[in-house]
Design a protein around this motif. Sequence first.
Motif, PDB file in Angstrom:
ATOM      1  N   ILE A  98       0.677  -1.306   0.059  1.00 18.59           N
ATOM      2  CA  ILE A  98      -0.033   0.219   0.045  1.00 18.59           C
ATOM      3  C   ILE A  98       0.865   1.524  -0.204  1.00 18.59           C
ATOM      4  CG2 ILE A  98      -1.659   1.224   1.378  1.00 18.59           C
ATOM      5  CD1 ILE A  98      -2.291  -1.257   0.223  1.00 18.59           C
ATOM      6  N   GLY A  99       1.956   1.495   1.054  1.00 19.35           N
ATOM      7  CA  GLY A  99       2.634   2.285   0.867  1.00 19.35           C
ATOM      8  C   GLY A  99       3.338   3.131  -0.724  1.00 19.35           C
ATOM      9  N   PHE A 100       4.453   1.535  -1.000  1.00 21.35           N
ATOM     10  CA  PHE A 100       4.749   1.660  -2.639  1.00 21.35           C
ATOM     11  C   PHE A 100       3.760   2.018  -3.944  1.00 21.35           C
ATOM     12  CE2 PHE A 100       5.042  -0.065  -6.876  1.00 21.35           C
ATOM     13  CZ  PHE A 100       6.274  -0.120  -6.998  1.00 21.35           C
ATOM     14  N   LEU A 101       2.365   1.908  -2.993  1.00 19.95           N
ATOM     15  CA  LEU A 101       1.108   2.484  -4.421  1.00 19.95           C
ATOM     16  C   LEU A 101       1.276   3.484  -4.154  1.00 19.95           C
ATOM     17  CD1 LEU A 101      -0.796  -0.355  -4.661  1.00 19.95           C
ATOM     18  CD2 LEU A 101       1.171   0.081  -6.273  1.00 19.95           C
ATOM     19  N   GLY A 102       1.713   4.943  -3.106  1.00 14.92           N
ATOM     20  CA  GLY A 102       1.218   5.935  -2.699  1.00 14.92           C
ATOM     21  C   GLY A 102      -0.092   6.395  -1.996  1.00 14.92           C
ATOM     22  N   LYS A 103      -0.682   7.354  -2.585  1.00 15.29           N
ATOM     23  CA  LYS A 103      -1.953   8.184  -1.585  1.00 15.29           C
ATOM     24  C   LYS A 103      -2.813   7.469  -2.613  1.00 15.29           C
ATOM     25  CE  LYS A 103      -1.744  11.789  -5.628  1.00 15.29           C
ATOM     26  NZ  LYS A 103      -2.045  12.788  -5.672  1.00 15.29           N
ATOM     27  N   HIS A 104      -2.619   7.291  -3.632  1.00 11.98           N
ATOM     28  CA  HIS A 104      -4.003   5.412  -3.644  1.00 11.98           C
ATOM     29  C   HIS A 104      -4.319   4.979  -3.958  1.00 11.98           C
ATOM     30  CE1 HIS A 104      -5.375   9.611  -5.966  1.00 11.98           C
ATOM     31  NE2 HIS A 104      -3.844   9.431  -6.798  1.00 11.98           N
ATOM     32  N   GLY A 105      -2.970   4.016  -2.633  1.00  9.86           N
ATOM     33  CA  GLY A 105      -2.588   2.243  -2.726  1.00  9.86           C
ATOM     34  C   GLY A 105      -3.810   2.306  -2.058  1.00  9.86           C
ATOM     35  N   LYS A 106      -5.301   2.333  -1.233  1.00 14.64           N
ATOM     36  CA  LYS A 106      -5.906   1.643  -1.011  1.00 14.64           C
ATOM     37  C   LYS A 106      -6.994   0.785  -1.781  1.00 14.64           C
ATOM     38  CE  LYS A 106     -10.426   2.308   1.517  1.00 14.64           C
ATOM     39  NZ  LYS A 106     -11.047   2.886   0.292  1.00 14.64           N
ATOM     40  N   ASP A 107      -7.060   2.062  -2.556  1.00 17.87           N
ATOM     41  CA  ASP A 107      -8.070   2.190  -3.845  1.00 17.87           C
ATOM     42  C   ASP A 107      -7.257   1.644  -5.246  1.00 17.87           C
ATOM     43  OD1 ASP A 107     -10.211   3.822  -2.985  1.00 17.87           O
ATOM     44  OD2 ASP A 107      -9.535   5.260  -3.806  1.00 17.87           O
ATOM     45  N   VAL A 108      -6.256   1.406  -5.220  1.00 18.30           N
ATOM     46  CA  VAL A 108      -5.723   0.534  -6.446  1.00 18.30           C
ATOM     47  C   VAL A 108      -5.168  -1.430  -6.040  1.00 18.30           C
ATOM     48  CG1 VAL A 108      -3.770   0.419  -7.963  1.00 18.30           C
ATOM     49  CG2 VAL A 108      -4.731   2.560  -7.697  1.00 18.30           C
ATOM     50  N   GLY A 109      -5.281  -0.589  -4.558  1.00 17.46           N
ATOM     51  CA  GLY A 109      -4.617  -2.309  -4.259  1.00 17.46           C
ATOM     52  C   GLY A 109      -5.785  -3.282  -4.068  1.00 17.46           C
ATOM     53  N   ARG A 110      -6.864  -2.524  -3.268  1.00 16.24           N
ATOM     54  CA  ARG A 110      -8.472  -3.313  -3.384  1.00 16.24           C
ATOM     55  C   ARG A 110      -9.066  -3.391  -4.929  1.00 16.24           C
ATOM     56  NH1 ARG A 110     -11.829  -2.315   1.814  1.00 16.24           N
ATOM     57  NH2 ARG A 110     -12.688  -3.600   0.450  1.00 16.24           N
ATOM     58  N   TYR A 111      -9.116  -2.746  -6.287  1.00 15.01           N
ATOM     59  CA  TYR A 111      -9.191  -3.716  -6.838  1.00 15.01           C
ATOM     60  C   TYR A 111      -8.282  -3.941  -7.427  1.00 15.01           C
ATOM     61  CZ  TYR A 111     -11.867  -2.424 -11.540  1.00 15.01           C
ATOM     62  OH  TYR A 111     -11.621  -3.231 -13.010  1.00 15.01           O
ATOM     63  N   PHE A 112      -7.202  -4.483  -7.305  1.00  9.56           N
ATOM     64  CA  PHE A 112      -6.070  -5.152  -8.266  1.00  9.56           C
ATOM     65  C   PHE A 112      -6.129  -6.243  -7.289  1.00  9.56           C
ATOM     66  CE2 PHE A 112      -3.131  -3.065 -11.312  1.00  9.56           C
ATOM     67  CZ  PHE A 112      -3.631  -2.224 -11.408  1.00  9.56           C
ATOM     68  N   PHE A 113      -6.865  -6.588  -6.107  1.00  6.65           N
ATOM     69  CA  PHE A 113      -7.404  -7.617  -5.674  1.00  6.65           C
ATOM     70  C   PHE A 113      -8.274  -8.890  -6.262  1.00  6.65           C
ATOM     71  CE2 PHE A 113      -3.632  -6.496  -2.835  1.00  6.65           C
ATOM     72  CZ  PHE A 113      -2.886  -7.516  -2.676  1.00  6.65           C
ATOM     73  N   VAL A 114      -9.098  -7.623  -6.550  1.00  5.54           N
ATOM     74  CA  VAL A 114     -10.991  -7.672  -6.266  1.00  5.54           C
ATOM     75  C   VAL A 114     -11.046  -8.569  -8.209  1.00  5.54           C
ATOM     76  CG1 VAL A 114     -13.233  -6.759  -6.525  1.00  5.54           C
ATOM     77  CG2 VAL A 114     -11.646  -6.693  -4.607  1.00  5.54           C
ATOM     78  N   MET A 115     -10.009  -8.031  -8.809  1.00  2.25           N
ATOM     79  CA  MET A 115     -10.416  -8.306 -10.644  1.00  2.25           C
ATOM     80  C   MET A 115     -10.307  -9.208 -11.527  1.00  2.25           C
ATOM     81  SD  MET A 115      -7.737  -5.636 -12.113  1.00  2.25           S
ATOM     82  CE  MET A 115      -6.007  -5.873 -12.465  1.00  2.25           C
ATOM     83  N   LEU A 129       1.490  -1.004 -13.544  1.00  3.20           N
ATOM     84  CA  LEU A 129       0.120  -0.535 -13.890  1.00  3.20           C
ATOM     85  C   LEU A 129      -0.496  -0.306 -12.904  1.00  3.20           C
ATOM     86  CD1 LEU A 129      -1.725  -0.291 -15.904  1.00  3.20           C
ATOM     87  CD2 LEU A 129      -2.860  -2.891 -15.349  1.00  3.20           C
ATOM     88  N   ALA A 130      -0.583  -0.418 -11.988  1.00  4.63           N
ATOM     89  CA  ALA A 130      -0.912  -0.157 -10.620  1.00  4.63           C
ATOM     90  C   ALA A 130      -0.336   0.901 -10.303  1.00  4.63           C
ATOM     91  CB  ALA A 130      -0.942  -1.270  -9.751  1.00  4.63           C
ATOM     92  N   LYS A 131       0.972   1.768 -10.778  1.00  3.44           N
ATOM     93  CA  LYS A 131       1.481   3.049 -10.187  1.00  3.44           C
ATOM     94  C   LYS A 131       1.031   4.034 -10.848  1.00  3.44           C
ATOM     95  CE  LYS A 131       4.836   4.010  -7.484  1.00  3.44           C
ATOM     96  NZ  LYS A 131       4.996   5.035  -6.749  1.00  3.44           N
ATOM     97  N   ASP A 132       0.677   3.540 -11.879  1.00  9.08           N
ATOM     98  CA  ASP A 132       0.172   4.465 -13.397  1.00  9.08           C
ATOM     99  C   ASP A 132      -1.341   5.203 -12.759  1.00  9.08           C
ATOM    100  OD1 ASP A 132      -0.462   5.495 -16.135  1.00  9.08           O
ATOM    101  OD2 ASP A 132      -0.379   3.881 -17.680  1.00  9.08           O
ATOM    102  N   GLU A 133      -1.051   6.215 -13.619  1.00  6.21           N
ATOM    103  CA  GLU A 133      -1.947   6.994 -12.968  1.00  6.21           C
ATOM    104  C   GLU A 133      -3.187   7.706 -14.183  1.00  6.21           C
ATOM    105  OE1 GLU A 133      -1.481   9.947  -9.560  1.00  6.21           O
ATOM    106  OE2 GLU A 133      -0.794   8.698  -8.594  1.00  6.21           O
ATOM    107  N   SER A 134      -2.597   6.855 -15.012  1.00  7.80           N
ATOM    108  CA  SER A 134      -3.945   7.502 -16.286  1.00  7.80           C
ATOM    109  C   SER A 134      -4.970   6.730 -16.336  1.00  7.80           C
ATOM    110  CB  SER A 134      -2.664   7.322 -17.890  1.00  7.80           C
ATOM    111  OG  SER A 134      -2.415   5.512 -17.551  1.00  7.80           O
ATOM    112  N   ASP A 135      -5.542   6.698 -17.325  1.00  6.41           N
ATOM    113  CA  ASP A 135      -7.134   5.799 -17.688  1.00  6.41           C
ATOM    114  C   ASP A 135      -6.819   4.569 -18.354  1.00  6.41           C
ATOM    115  OD1 ASP A 135      -6.354   6.484 -20.466  1.00  6.41           O
ATOM    116  OD2 ASP A 135      -8.036   7.356 -20.667  1.00  6.41           O
TER     117      ASP A 135
END
Length: 586
Positions: free
Chosen positions: A422-439, A452-458
Amino acid sequence: MKETETLKQIVLKVLEEGVKEITSAFPDLDQSSLKIKIEYSRDEKFGDYSTSFALENSKLLKKNPVQVSQDLVAALQKRTDLFETVDFTPPGFVNFRILPSFLLKFIESSILSGNYYPKVSNPLKINLEFVSANPTGPLNIVSARAAAMGDAMASLLKAIGHKVDKEFYINDFGNQVFLLGVSTLVRIRELKGESSSIQEAEDTTPIETILEKNILPSEGYRGEYIKDIASSLLKDATKSPQIESLLKEKKYRELAELCSVWTVEDNLVWQRKDLDAFGVEFDNYFSEKTLHDADKVLTVMKDLEKSGKIFEEDGKKVFRSTEYGDDKDRVVVRDDGRPTYLLADIAYHKNKIERGYDRIIDIWGPDHHGYIARLSGAIQSLNYPKENFKVIIAQQVNLLESGQKVKMSKRAGSFQTMSDLIGFLGKHGKDVGRYFFVMRSLDAPLDFDLDLAKDESDKNPVFYLQYAHARICSIFREVGNETSAEEASKLEMSEERKRLLFWIARYPEEILDSANAMEPHRVTNYLQSFAKAFTIFYLGRNNRLKDATPEVRLGLARICLASRDILFQGLSLIGVSAPERMDKES
């Protein structure tokens, strides 16, 4: 239409009526033998739903599939209030396209009335246990995946009306916990200036020798977090005097047992902090130690013995787990009278049964598959129905960086923890982490692409959805919040408008199906397709609200409002935020 019906259920009911009409010429036909089902069209150009009824039942009806299809199409085309088109494609698929006017009415009565989720007629009381990581160290990546998935499953089950208790089982009893305390004691004695050996002892090294010589046990814990805990214990005003006294008296076993309790407590504090930061809250933390303290572990033997599934062998008490599909029978009480881990797990699940749960669902780690048959068998021997107990295995997670696997090593203490990620993913770590684990489905290994998780584009699927939600919010900031259902019903229905209406109307049935299957990844699949449909709509030449006439703008805004609700609700179910703005500061 009924408030609790999904669009798919409505179409299925009409299909069943059509089937009854075309089979009325067969008075001796057993209607229950007919296979009647619908599915989404594999290609949207054919329609919204399709059925292979003609192919699956032609032999029973003794008719060519094409003839059955033609008969069914003729029957269903009468429903001009529901279907825009009904046709068939060879060799026998009947396709339905729903009227835009019906879709709009359905959306008004469901999504835009706040009735997002159909409710089950028989709500159950469910115990959903997940994560349940040993309190011997930080939560790892697989625990993070189980946390995201378990929490999303609970949200889905609650959404359709079930009562769900989320539970974390604390394995705070037994030899491994004692060795954790020994590991902490080694570090404490190091900090006090004693020499130590962190080379792992032999498996046969007696515990007395390990304690006397201050050696790390072969199954001990070497992570840096153990040093941190040891340091904090020495600084603790209440614990430090006890440590000093017992060290002086060389009561190492007694001190190791205290260190076990303290280290478990410390690890649990950090595990709970990590879970809280990840947005996962449990209704109950259940301690294994409480079962032993209340003598519930050994007393569950009485129930097992009453079932006739226990026999003695070489002084041990053995459960006949082979009768339930296990590869061998399992010892539940050792020859010295001590219970095994299995007996403690049986006692724990008996406790769940006594708490009155209609369903017991456990999410376990990837190395526990062989454990299912023995525990399931024991639960059945306690007269709990087999079908009411379900185990889901959370498969391994592979972290990928630049296309290569990132190595993980728990024993050396260098493994990637949940908080590391979560720390590695930065300020969006919670959202990105939860989504990637669920998808991805929980029963398949997950490749977690860190780049890809660190990429802040669409390109990042999380941001793709969040940008879509923020875009709709931006539209309303630009043109105002006023909408009109009446004006929406007057809109000329282009193809992209009809496609978006159908994807909106699908939401309740997608959630119902995901909840019943306990597969949150279906939600992410749906949301991606939905967002794509909205993007096509948004880019359509005649769908720009700011350029439309006042009447058209009000109608289009109504569709946008429903779209915003879908994105917000869907993301919320999987624990991901839906920001109203997406910019560099957000």
